[in-house]
Design a protein around this motif. Structure first.
Motif, PDB file in Angstrom:
ATOM      1  N   GLY A  48       0.772  -1.238   0.000  1.00  0.00           N
ATOM      2  CA  GLY A  48       0.000   0.000   0.000  1.00  0.00           C
ATOM      3  C   GLY A  48       0.798   1.280   0.000  1.00  0.00           C
ATOM      4  N   LEU A  49       2.135   1.183  -0.025  1.00  0.00           N
ATOM      5  CA  LEU A  49       2.981   2.379  -0.024  1.00  0.00           C
ATOM      6  C   LEU A  49       4.035   2.262  -1.120  1.00  0.00           C
ATOM      7  CD1 LEU A  49       3.621   2.838   3.823  1.00  0.00           C
ATOM      8  CD2 LEU A  49       1.914   4.005   2.415  1.00  0.00           C
ATOM      9  N   ALA A  50       4.465   3.418  -1.631  1.00  0.00           N
ATOM     10  CA  ALA A  50       5.513   3.454  -2.651  1.00  0.00           C
ATOM     11  C   ALA A  50       6.575   4.475  -2.258  1.00  0.00           C
ATOM     12  CB  ALA A  50       4.935   3.819  -4.012  1.00  0.00           C
ATOM     13  N   PRO A  51       7.864   4.131  -2.402  1.00  0.00           N
ATOM     14  CA  PRO A  51       8.922   5.120  -2.176  1.00  0.00           C
ATOM     15  C   PRO A  51       8.950   6.131  -3.317  1.00  0.00           C
ATOM     16  CG  PRO A  51       9.766   2.846  -2.150  1.00  0.00           C
ATOM     17  CD  PRO A  51       8.413   2.807  -2.752  1.00  0.00           C
ATOM     18  N   VAL A  52       9.074   7.410  -2.982  1.00  0.00           N
ATOM     19  CA  VAL A  52       9.174   8.477  -3.987  1.00  0.00           C
ATOM     20  C   VAL A  52      10.277   9.447  -3.571  1.00  0.00           C
ATOM     21  CG1 VAL A  52       6.765   8.320  -4.729  1.00  0.00           C
ATOM     22  CG2 VAL A  52       7.392   9.875  -2.855  1.00  0.00           C
ATOM     23  N   LYS A  53      10.847  10.109  -4.581  1.00  0.00           N
ATOM     24  CA  LYS A  53      11.957  11.028  -4.330  1.00  0.00           C
ATOM     25  C   LYS A  53      11.595  12.434  -4.783  1.00  0.00           C
ATOM     26  CE  LYS A  53      16.930  11.508  -5.308  1.00  0.00           C
ATOM     27  NZ  LYS A  53      18.056  10.945  -6.104  1.00  0.00           N
ATOM     28  N   LEU A  54      11.837  13.386  -3.903  1.00  0.00           N
ATOM     29  CA  LEU A  54      11.624  14.799  -4.206  1.00  0.00           C
ATOM     30  C   LEU A  54      12.772  15.612  -3.614  1.00  0.00           C
ATOM     31  CD1 LEU A  54       7.812  15.431  -3.562  1.00  0.00           C
ATOM     32  CD2 LEU A  54       9.017  15.675  -5.747  1.00  0.00           C
ATOM     33  N   ASN A  55      13.333  16.492  -4.429  1.00  0.00           N
ATOM     34  CA  ASN A  55      14.392  17.395  -3.947  1.00  0.00           C
ATOM     35  C   ASN A  55      15.528  16.640  -3.262  1.00  0.00           C
ATOM     36  OD1 ASN A  55      12.850  19.663  -4.814  1.00  0.00           O
ATOM     37  ND2 ASN A  55      11.619  19.499  -2.935  1.00  0.00           N
ATOM     38  N   GLY A  56      15.887  15.496  -3.847  1.00  0.00           N
ATOM     39  CA  GLY A  56      17.046  14.744  -3.368  1.00  0.00           C
ATOM     40  C   GLY A  56      16.792  13.832  -2.190  1.00  0.00           C
ATOM     41  N   LYS A  57      15.557  13.761  -1.676  1.00  0.00           N
ATOM     42  CA  LYS A  57      15.250  12.916  -0.527  1.00  0.00           C
ATOM     43  C   LYS A  57      14.073  11.989  -0.834  1.00  0.00           C
ATOM     44  CE  LYS A  57      18.235  14.601   2.516  1.00  0.00           C
ATOM     45  NZ  LYS A  57      19.262  13.774   3.187  1.00  0.00           N
ATOM     46  N   TRP A  58      14.071  10.844  -0.148  1.00  0.00           N
ATOM     47  CA  TRP A  58      13.037   9.830  -0.360  1.00  0.00           C
ATOM     48  C   TRP A  58      12.058   9.785   0.811  1.00  0.00           C
ATOM     49  CZ3 TRP A  58      12.455   6.387  -4.507  1.00  0.00           C
ATOM     50  CH2 TRP A  58      13.473   6.414  -5.473  1.00  0.00           C
ATOM     51  N   GLY A  59      10.789   9.547   0.473  1.00  0.00           N
ATOM     52  CA  GLY A  59       9.738   9.293   1.452  1.00  0.00           C
ATOM     53  C   GLY A  59       8.758   8.303   0.857  1.00  0.00           C
ATOM     54  N   TYR A  60       7.532   8.267   1.390  1.00  0.00           N
ATOM     55  CA  TYR A  60       6.548   7.277   0.936  1.00  0.00           C
ATOM     56  C   TYR A  60       5.184   7.933   0.748  1.00  0.00           C
ATOM     57  CZ  TYR A  60       9.935   3.667   2.172  1.00  0.00           C
ATOM     58  OH  TYR A  60      11.057   2.897   2.246  1.00  0.00           O
ATOM     59  N   ILE A  61       4.495   7.521  -0.326  1.00  0.00           N
ATOM     60  CA  ILE A  61       3.119   7.941  -0.565  1.00  0.00           C
ATOM     61  C   ILE A  61       2.188   6.735  -0.468  1.00  0.00           C
ATOM     62  CG2 ILE A  61       3.735   9.894  -2.038  1.00  0.00           C
ATOM     63  CD1 ILE A  61       3.017   8.125  -4.470  1.00  0.00           C
ATOM     64  N   ASP A  62       0.894   7.023  -0.211  1.00  0.00           N
ATOM     65  CA  ASP A  62      -0.093   5.946  -0.264  1.00  0.00           C
ATOM     66  C   ASP A  62      -0.731   5.912  -1.656  1.00  0.00           C
ATOM     67  OD1 ASP A  62      -2.028   7.957  -0.362  1.00  0.00           O
ATOM     68  OD2 ASP A  62      -2.662   7.691   1.716  1.00  0.00           O
ATOM     69  N   THR A  63      -1.707   5.063  -1.864  1.00  0.00           N
ATOM     70  CA  THR A  63      -2.275   4.862  -3.195  1.00  0.00           C
ATOM     71  C   THR A  63      -3.109   6.048  -3.683  1.00  0.00           C
ATOM     72  OG1 THR A  63      -4.124   3.657  -2.193  1.00  0.00           O
ATOM     73  CG2 THR A  63      -2.267   2.343  -3.009  1.00  0.00           C
ATOM     74  N   THR A  64      -3.362   7.013  -2.818  1.00  0.00           N
ATOM     75  CA  THR A  64      -4.054   8.242  -3.255  1.00  0.00           C
ATOM     76  C   THR A  64      -3.062   9.332  -3.649  1.00  0.00           C
ATOM     77  OG1 THR A  64      -4.155   9.290  -1.058  1.00  0.00           O
ATOM     78  CG2 THR A  64      -5.900   7.707  -1.621  1.00  0.00           C
ATOM     79  N   GLY A  65      -1.774   9.069  -3.428  1.00  0.00           N
ATOM     80  CA  GLY A  65      -0.747  10.074  -3.698  1.00  0.00           C
ATOM     81  C   GLY A  65      -0.396  10.925  -2.500  1.00  0.00           C
ATOM     82  N   LYS A  66      -1.014  10.648  -1.345  1.00  0.00           N
ATOM     83  CA  LYS A  66      -0.718  11.407  -0.133  1.00  0.00           C
ATOM     84  C   LYS A  66       0.637  10.993   0.431  1.00  0.00           C
ATOM     85  CE  LYS A  66      -2.392  12.189   4.588  1.00  0.00           C
ATOM     86  NZ  LYS A  66      -3.416  11.797   5.591  1.00  0.00           N
ATOM     87  N   MET A  67       1.461  11.989   0.781  1.00  0.00           N
ATOM     88  CA  MET A  67       2.750  11.711   1.399  1.00  0.00           C
ATOM     89  C   MET A  67       2.528  11.310   2.857  1.00  0.00           C
ATOM     90  SD  MET A  67       6.061  11.718   0.615  1.00  0.00           S
ATOM     91  CE  MET A  67       6.252  12.898  -0.733  1.00  0.00           C
ATOM     92  N   VAL A  68       2.761  10.056   3.179  1.00  0.00           N
ATOM     93  CA  VAL A  68       2.490   9.560   4.531  1.00  0.00           C
ATOM     94  C   VAL A  68       3.753   9.398   5.366  1.00  0.00           C
ATOM     95  CG1 VAL A  68       0.317   8.435   3.901  1.00  0.00           C
ATOM     96  CG2 VAL A  68       2.460   7.180   3.681  1.00  0.00           C
ATOM     97  N   ILE A  69       4.899   9.285   4.701  1.00  0.00           N
ATOM     98  CA  ILE A  69       6.194   9.304   5.405  1.00  0.00           C
ATOM     99  C   ILE A  69       7.027  10.364   4.708  1.00  0.00           C
ATOM    100  CG2 ILE A  69       8.286   8.033   6.001  1.00  0.00           C
ATOM    101  CD1 ILE A  69       6.649   5.489   6.097  1.00  0.00           C
TER     102      ILE A  69
END
Length: 371
Positions: A261-282
């Protein structure tokens, strides 16, 4: 002396093997052995080299020749080969002085249909070439599954393989059936009924004979989830459904597949996680991040690698390396069946979900557990 046999009833009997316990190949002071999942040695390090266990047999090298042992290090087939591969479909490829050939589990030589060379079995089939130099498929009874048809067949993955004919790519299954016709300049790995393909600079999602054109797309990753396909538009990445419609816009610098249910994503050189709605949860706070495993943990990097849960709580401290060296055959990272392969102070071992070291042992090298 090895006897030559045609494939037949004796071979079918030799294919009957019991499922084996999982073992991991490890190296200590230049010698190879195998450990159980409790961390104890099943086979103490004693061989110069070895293949992973497969079908209850292990190809081992004594420093002079290759042979095969069981899980208790008893020789099933005495060392006599220049090289040897793991058993698959009840047979193994071995190299004698005259070249590569197949043997059964008793060490009896099996005559090959191929006029060129023999190939390892994979997903129930092996390649073979005839005088035309085209490649086809045979099963473990040397029956022709697919006559020599293609210029190239890549190794099978989960029952499907890429094929090329006249420099165009498609996909077949392990019965030789054409799943995607070879009409493309490039193609991905077929999975969950879907594959990406490319003609010139145009990208497509392809399912059987149905293709969906994706104008403006610059790259598609191999597909793991048909509801969330990683797609690059320009220099940004987002997620599309199998119908070609965006489900999460291409706004990320990088991303990895959804798992748990979560995907790692990278923005501005750092990684976090979004849920299936695209909300940044980590929040994006890590140098690198991998997908969550069924154990509910994900490997994240902050100078070193550690593991967090879905609430971003650090469960296992940032102190490890997890990227396998070129000597490893299996490159999977993170937790697999409750254990993760990690490196600390130049040594490799396995930790559980609480960070406990399996068997309290570190090794010079360690492969993943195999049946």
């Amino acid at each position: 002396m090895i006897k030559r046999l045609a494939f037949g009833g004796l071979f079918i009997l030799s294919c009957t093997f019991a499922s084996a316990q999982q073992l991991a190949r490890v190296q200590e002071k230049g010698l190879v052995g195998f450990i159980n999942k409790d961390g104890s040695f099943q086979i103490t390090p004693q061989f110069k080299n070895a293949q992973d266990q497969s079908e209850g047999k292990i190809a081992v090298y004594d420093g002079s020749r290759w042979g095969f042992v069981d899980k208790d290090a008893n020789y099933i087939i005495q060392p006599q080969y220049v090289n040897a591969k793991s058993f698959s479909q009840g047979m193994a490829m071995v190299k004698s002085a005259s070249g590569w050939l197949y043997i059964d589990s008793l060490g009896q030589e099996l005559k090959s249909i191929s006029s060129k060379r023999v190939y390892e079995f994979n997903d129930g089939v092996a390649f073979y070439r005839d005088a035309t130099n085209l490649v086809g498929l045979i099963n473990n009874k040397q029956e022709v599954v697919l006559p020599p048809t293609y210029d190239v067949i890549r190794p099978f993955k989960d029952g499907y393989a890429k094929v090329a004919k006249n420099k165009k790519w498609g996909v077949i299954d392990n019965q030789g059936k054409e799943v995607v016709a070879p009409n493309y300049d490039d193609i991905g790995d077929f999975n969950v009924g879907l594959v990406w393909a490319k003609k010139q600079n145009n990208w497509f999602l392809v399912s059987g004979q149905k293709e969906i054109a994706l104008p403006g797309i610059s790259k598609i990753e191999n597909i793991e989830n048909p509801d969330f396909v990683l797609v690059q538009q320009g220099n940004k990445i987002g997620f599309m459904a199998s119908d070609g419609k965006w489900v999460i816009p291409a706004t990320y610098d990088d991303a990895r597949n959804f798992q748990e249910g979560l995907a790692p994503v990278k923005l501005n050189g750092k990684w976090g996680y979004i849920d299936t709605t695209g909300k940044m949860v980590i929040p994006t706070a890590y140098q690198d991040a991998l997908s969550f495993s069924p154990e509910g943990l994900a490997a994240v990097k902050d100078s070193k690698w550690g593991f967090i849960d879905k609430n971003a709580k650090v469960i296992i401290p940032f102190q490890y390396e997890i990227t396998a060296a070129l000597t490893f055959k299996k490159q999977e990272k993170g937790f697999i069946d409750g254990l993760a392969r990690v490196k600390l102070n130049g040594k490799w071992g396995f930790i559980d979900t609480k960070g406990n070291l399996l068997g309290n042992k570190w090794f010079d090298n360690a492969e993943l557990f195999q049946n």
